[in-house]
Design an enzyme around this catalytic site. Structure first.
Site, mmCIF file in Angstrom:
data_model
loop_
_atom_site.group_PDB
_atom_site.id
_atom_site.type_symbol
_atom_site.label_atom_id
_atom_site.label_comp_id
_atom_site.label_asym_id
_atom_site.label_seq_id
_atom_site.Cartn_x
_atom_site.Cartn_y
_atom_site.Cartn_z
ATOM 1 N N HIS A 264 1.444 4.186 -2.950
ATOM 2 C CA HIS A 264 1.515 5.728 -2.811
ATOM 3 C C HIS A 264 2.741 6.444 -3.290
ATOM 4 O O HIS A 264 2.625 7.420 -3.995
ATOM 5 C CB HIS A 264 1.611 6.194 -1.415
ATOM 6 C CG HIS A 264 0.106 6.173 -0.742
ATOM 7 N ND1 HIS A 264 -1.007 7.047 -1.065
ATOM 8 C CD2 HIS A 264 -0.079 5.706 0.638
ATOM 9 C CE1 HIS A 264 -1.708 6.669 -0.077
ATOM 10 N NE2 HIS A 264 -1.530 5.901 0.812
ATOM 11 N N GLU B 116 -6.177 7.280 -0.698
ATOM 12 C CA GLU B 116 -6.165 6.009 -0.104
ATOM 13 C C GLU B 116 -7.006 4.915 -0.950
ATOM 14 O O GLU B 116 -6.251 3.701 -0.729
ATOM 15 C CB GLU B 116 -6.855 6.232 1.478
ATOM 16 C CG GLU B 116 -6.112 6.979 2.479
ATOM 17 C CD GLU B 116 -4.396 6.561 2.560
ATOM 18 O OE1 GLU B 116 -4.461 5.312 2.691
ATOM 19 O OE2 GLU B 116 -3.852 7.172 2.744
ATOM 20 N N HIS C 135 0.940 -1.243 0.068
ATOM 21 C CA HIS C 135 -0.053 -0.050 -0.024
ATOM 22 C C HIS C 135 0.789 1.256 -0.015
ATOM 23 O O HIS C 135 0.607 2.107 -0.752
ATOM 24 C CB HIS C 135 -1.118 -0.215 1.165
ATOM 25 C CG HIS C 135 -1.610 1.251 1.495
ATOM 26 N ND1 HIS C 135 -2.959 1.524 1.091
ATOM 27 C CD2 HIS C 135 -1.351 2.165 2.009
ATOM 28 C CE1 HIS C 135 -3.328 2.789 1.313
ATOM 29 N NE2 HIS C 135 -2.423 3.200 1.776
ATOM 30 N N GLU C 136 1.865 1.293 0.922
ATOM 31 C CA GLU C 136 2.693 2.355 0.863
ATOM 32 C C GLU C 136 3.587 2.525 -0.559
ATOM 33 O O GLU C 136 3.676 3.570 -0.930
ATOM 34 C CB GLU C 136 3.686 2.374 2.214
ATOM 35 C CG GLU C 136 3.074 2.168 3.456
ATOM 36 C CD GLU C 136 1.963 3.287 3.617
ATOM 37 O OE1 GLU C 136 2.256 4.380 3.075
ATOM 38 O OE2 GLU C 136 1.037 3.278 4.507
#
Length: 298
Positions: free
Chosen positions: A134, A198, A130-131
């Site tokens: 980003h 997100e 997930h990071e």
């Protein structure tokens, strides 16, 4: 759709900023405000990552660290087609994580010790993916810019009473209303952008790690633990809350206008729908790691 929504929200933020500048000083005020914001953004662009890592006393990890986190991050970064970011560990009981950096070549991923202690290896992989999403989406730079814009709008609005131009254009009452509502509007736009990014990072992160359920299970575990464990550094610096995978602050659990993150239930539901549809990955292997009897998954 996520990118289109983000573009529209950024346009709204820019229009709001220019509007406040115009009300303060006409076309000249709008130009000065734009130059001022550019200078603030340039400074934030180069320094915000270092500031936030120092703020949370993040310690760098190197290849071969006993947790295996660096090796896992490197494997997932290769899957994502990204340079391996710097990896940091934060001594903090609340399980959480964030990414920072102005671009993929100068990025960092930071996780808390609480996250490593409370999540399984697969769930940690989902969080790291997930990071990385980003970073891949350049969200870390985008959120730096929006936070700077929001701060600049609030600063300009607070100066409104000192500018005769604003009182001549909209009167004293209008100036007071601008001082109240312009910062609020900027905050709402910033939060809306954060929530939109997100959802997109969840989707791409699930593709990177190869299993949406890993990330879904991680989010559920993180939300339960974060609600019970304080992160006092984040409480003292709420402007950094939007960076984390789960809101580190207490009291914001609804997917509403004033939330920094989407509701966890909505994110989990979207990931589980994604899992039912299947995720095709060119490399289905789990992240490679070094085994350690003393590591969190030893």
């Amino acid at each position: 759709m996520g990118y289109a929504k983000t573009a529209m929200l950024m346009a709204a933020m820019t229009a709001l900023f220019m509007g406040v500048g115009y009300l303060l000083g006409g076309s000249g005020g709008a130009l000065i405000a734009l130059i001022f914001a550019g200078a603030m953004n340039a400074w934030s662009w180069w320094n915000s990552d270092k500031m936030v890592l120092r703020m949370y006393n993040a310690q760098p990890l190197t290849a071969g660290d006993r947790t295996g986190l660096h090796a896992m991050t490197g494997e997932l970064a290769r899957r994502a087609g990204l340079p391996v970011p710097q990896v940091y560990l934060i001594e903090q009981a609340q399980p959480n994580a964030f990414a920072t950096g102005r671009n993929p070549q100068n990025a960092a991923v930071a996780v808390t010790t609480g996250l490593l202690q409370r999540l399984s290896q697969e769930e940690v992989a989902g969080v790291i993916a997930h990071e990385l999403a980003h970073i891949k989406n350049h969200d870390t730079a985008l959120m730096t810019v929006t936070a700077t814009f929001a701060g600049a709008i609030s600063m300009l609005a607070n100066f409104a009473m000192y500018f005769s131009g604003s009182r001549e254009r909209i009167g004293v009452l209008g100036t007071l209303m601008m001082m109240i509502f312009a910062p609020m509007a900027a905050m709402l736009i910033q939060m809306a952008i954060s929530r939109s990014r997100e959802y997109e990072a969840d989707r791409i992160g699930a593709e990177i790690c190869g299993n949406p359920i890993w990330l879904a299970d991680a989010l559920e575990g993180l939300a339960r633990s974060a609600a019970r464990i304080d992160n006092m550094t984040a409480e003292r610096n709420p402007s950094t809350a939007h960076m984390f995978i789960i809101n580190p602050l207490h009291g914001q659990r609804m997917d509403n206008l004033f939330a920094t993150h989407p509701a966890t239930e909505n994110r989990v539901a979207a990931l589980r729908r994604m899992a039912r549809g299947g995720v095709a990955m060119p490399d289905p292997r789990r992240p490679e790691r070094k085994q350690s009897d003393t590591g969190p998954w030893g």
